[in-house]
Design an enzyme around this catalytic site. Structure first.
Site, PDB file in Angstrom:
ATOM      1  N   HIS A 101       0.429  -0.782  -0.064  1.00  0.00           N
ATOM      2  CA  HIS A 101       0.290   0.034  -0.060  1.00  0.00           C
ATOM      3  C   HIS A 101       0.728   1.335   0.088  1.00  0.00           C
ATOM      4  CE1 HIS A 101      -3.062   1.912   1.558  1.00  0.00           C
ATOM      5  NE2 HIS A 101      -4.081   1.761   0.902  1.00  0.00           N
TER       6      HIS A 101
ATOM      7  N   LYS B 173       2.981   4.726  -0.736  1.00  0.00           N
ATOM      8  CA  LYS B 173       3.065   5.617  -1.590  1.00  0.00           C
ATOM      9  C   LYS B 173       4.208   6.240  -1.691  1.00  0.00           C
ATOM     10  CE  LYS B 173      -1.696   4.857  -1.645  1.00  0.00           C
ATOM     11  NZ  LYS B 173      -2.191   3.877  -0.153  1.00  0.00           N
TER      12      LYS B 173
ATOM     13  N   ASP C 145      16.340  11.861  -7.541  1.00  0.00           N
ATOM     14  CA  ASP C 145      17.908  12.190  -7.187  1.00  0.00           C
ATOM     15  C   ASP C 145      18.544  12.096  -6.059  1.00  0.00           C
ATOM     16  OD1 ASP C 145      18.378  12.427  -9.995  1.00  0.00           O
ATOM     17  OD2 ASP C 145      18.177  14.644 -10.373  1.00  0.00           O
TER      18      ASP C 145
ATOM     19  N   HIS D 275      -9.790  10.886   2.007  1.00  0.00           N
ATOM     20  CA  HIS D 275      -8.495   9.223   1.675  1.00  0.00           C
ATOM     21  C   HIS D 275      -7.046   9.976   2.849  1.00  0.00           C
ATOM     22  CE1 HIS D 275      -6.228   6.953  -1.408  1.00  0.00           C
ATOM     23  NE2 HIS D 275      -6.289   6.529  -1.158  1.00  0.00           N
TER      24      HIS D 275
ATOM     25  N   LYS E  44      -4.708  10.237   5.369  1.00  0.00           N
ATOM     26  CA  LYS E  44      -3.965   9.065   6.347  1.00  0.00           C
ATOM     27  C   LYS E  44      -2.662  10.244   7.142  1.00  0.00           C
ATOM     28  CE  LYS E  44      -4.582   6.488   2.576  1.00  0.00           C
ATOM     29  NZ  LYS E  44      -5.967   6.150   2.886  1.00  0.00           N
TER      30      LYS E  44
ATOM     31  N   ASP F 243       0.043  14.949  19.924  1.00  0.00           N
ATOM     32  CA  ASP F 243       0.764  16.410  20.600  1.00  0.00           C
ATOM     33  C   ASP F 243       1.280  17.260  19.747  1.00  0.00           C
ATOM     34  OD1 ASP F 243      -0.170  15.692  23.201  1.00  0.00           O
ATOM     35  OD2 ASP F 243       1.824  15.427  23.991  1.00  0.00           O
TER      36      ASP F 243
END
Length: 517
Positions: free
Chosen positions: A179, A181, A186, A414, A416, A421
């Protein structure tokens, strides 16, 4: 006569089996699988992006710089910019490779970069690339482009239906997903967060778009993210696409022509016109927040091992050493707290920690079965003072577009992200059992005062009643959904959503699918 009919029936059955086998049939081809490593730091430093990052870091005492990418079009422009600006290497890791105008442009730009001598490595979860095999193999036929699929299945690759049928043989294996991403250019600039490749992640879909969030980052955290990419790329579960799809040696030329013709025909679209306004030399950030980042990821072998103990996963790394005393914010597209999670959230709330959760409403979610595993816990959470917000599919116009999804008739969350704190985690990890046990995930935990303030501003926007329902518990123990409609406050006493959404949510809860979601 009876014998003839029996024989005919048997032949029909055998023919059906042969047809199914031909549909599912797959084979692997002998392809050399080379071990690759990321561009060395000193080589990356000598590129244009490396120099820009070095100059920005030289003026700071903190080791890392971060920028939030909340706007979908800006997130896409940043990715295209990195492709155009990279001079030596592009490493791209994604769960899903969707179809659409943004994907076509990215593939075309990757071919252009390869033609200019950039080495391109593209790693896609095999399930997220169903039906894309021939196109990916054509892309990989370019000498400077390498494409691998993660956790591949040799059969049923052409269509989701055949893929599901082929997965019946080993459903546990195919329930798992890479999952992650990640984009790294470079070995100098990285993007990590929640966005896959597809129009709906970049505000380019006419019907449905996602509110999402990425980090753009420079500094010491980047080579660590590159190290995670190398670990996945060189793992045995990552296989060259050419092992499953054979194309002509120069198939990339045909693909390049097809992509360029399509892009020429659609060059005047509003989306592409706005994208062209960004200069080629524009950096993938406007403002950098300075602080310290920690790259975190699941081990790539998680997909091939037994169900892990949660302390051995990214969640275990994330919570180790974290002390919560003031505020916990959870933004999760799929929020499945489970009995264990609810117990921990309640303990935090009862000792004075402000706990705030933003997730999808039943109307907005693209997975009503997930909502069914979350909804029954709402009364308990609210009774202990935990704040719940659910994104609405239709949103009122407002001055701030950061979490509002423009240009579509429906929107969904979508993002996440978790803030503890004074620390902020952004990545691919949802607050659900799937991210803990079944997926591999990645993200960055950052400590930066100005970054956290920018995130808190985003949270405040997401909690506005023009964008989200605020769920309240009445003295009688009933749920209400508070919202703003046409400039006036309103209250709903029954959960909005159509029959089938309610049915799927109910079925999920009834069948106790919580652990698998």
């Amino acid at each position: 006569m009876t014998t003839t009919m029996t024989n005919a029936c048997r032949w029909t059955q055998w023919l059906s089996v042969l047809v199914l086998c031909s549909v599912l049939a797959g084979c692997t081809h002998a392809v050399t699988r080379e071990h690759h490593t990321t561009l060395a730091l000193d080589e990356g430093r000598n590129t244009w992006l490396g120099e820009q990052a070095y100059q920005a870091l030289a003026e700071q005492t903190e080791p890392d710089g971060f920028a939030l990418l909340a706007n979908g079009q800006e997130a896409f422009a940043a990715r295209v910019g990195l492709i155009r600006q990279a001079q030596r290497e592009l490493n791209i890791q994604t769960y899903l490779l969707g179809e659409g105008q943004t994907t076509r442009l990215i593939l075309s730009q990757l071919l252009n970069a390869a033609e200019e001598g950039v080495r391109v490595r593209l790693l896609v979860d095999d399930f997220g690339a169903v039906g894309q095999g021939d196109r990916l193999a054509a892309l990989a036929s370019h000498p400077s482009i390498h494409v691998r699929v993660y956790n591949p299945l040799a059969v049923g690759r052409g269509h989701m239906t055949t893929r599901v049928l082929a997965s019946v043989v080993n459903p546990a294996k195919q329930h798992r997903r890479m999952h992650n991403k990640l984009w790294v250019a470079d070995n100098s600039v990285a993007i990590v967060g929640g966005r896959n490749l597809g129009d709906e992640y970049f505000d380019a879909n006419d019907s449905r778009n996602f509110a999402d969030l990425d980090f753009t980052t420079i500094g010491e955290v980047v080579p660590e993210l590159s190290r995670s990419f190398d670990m996945y790329w060189n793992h045995g579960l990552a296989q060259p696409i050419e092992r499953y799809h054979q194309v002509a040696d120069n198939a990339w030329l045909t693909l390049k022509t097809e992509l360029e013709e399509w892009l020429d025909d659609n060059a005047d679209s509003q989306y592409f016109s706005e994208l062209r306004r960004q200069p080629r030399e524009s950096l993938p950030w406007e403002t950098l927040h300075w602080g310290e980042g920690l790259a975190m990821w699941d081990t790539p072998g998680k997909l091939s091992s037994a169900t892990p103990e949660w302390r051995e996963t990214l969640l275990g790394d994330l919570t180790e050493g974290i002390e919560l005393n003031e505020r916990l914010v959870i933004i999760s597209a799929y929020f499945v707290p489970t009995e264990w999670g609810v117990k921990n959230l309640i303990e935090l709330a009862d000792r004075g920690v402000a706990v705030e959760i933003i997730t999808n409403s039943l109307e907005s979610t693209d997975a009503a079965v997930v909502h069914g595993a979350y909804a029954p816990w709402r009364e308990t959470l609210l009774a202990h003072g935990i704040a719940l917000y659910e994104l609405r599919p239709e949103q009122e116009a407002g001055p701030d577009e950061d979490m509002r999804v423009p240009g579509a008739s429906a929107s969904a969350l979508h993002i996440k992200a978790l803030s503890f704190d004074d620390q902020l985690f952004v990545g691919s990890f949802n607050a659900d059992p799937r991210s803990i046990y079944w997926n591999t995930e990645i993200g960055v935990l950052a400590r930066s005062d100005t970054l956290l303030q920018a995130f808190n501003d985003l949270v405040a926007v997401g909690q506005e009643p023009a964008l989200s329902y605020r769920i309240e518990l009445t003295p009688e123990g009933e749920l209400n959904w508070h919202l703003e409609r046409d400039g006036a406050m309103d209250v709903l006493t029954t959960e909005p959503g159509g029959f089938w959404r309610h049915f799927n949510a109910w079925l999920s809860h009834t069948l106790k699918l919580e652990r698998w979601l």
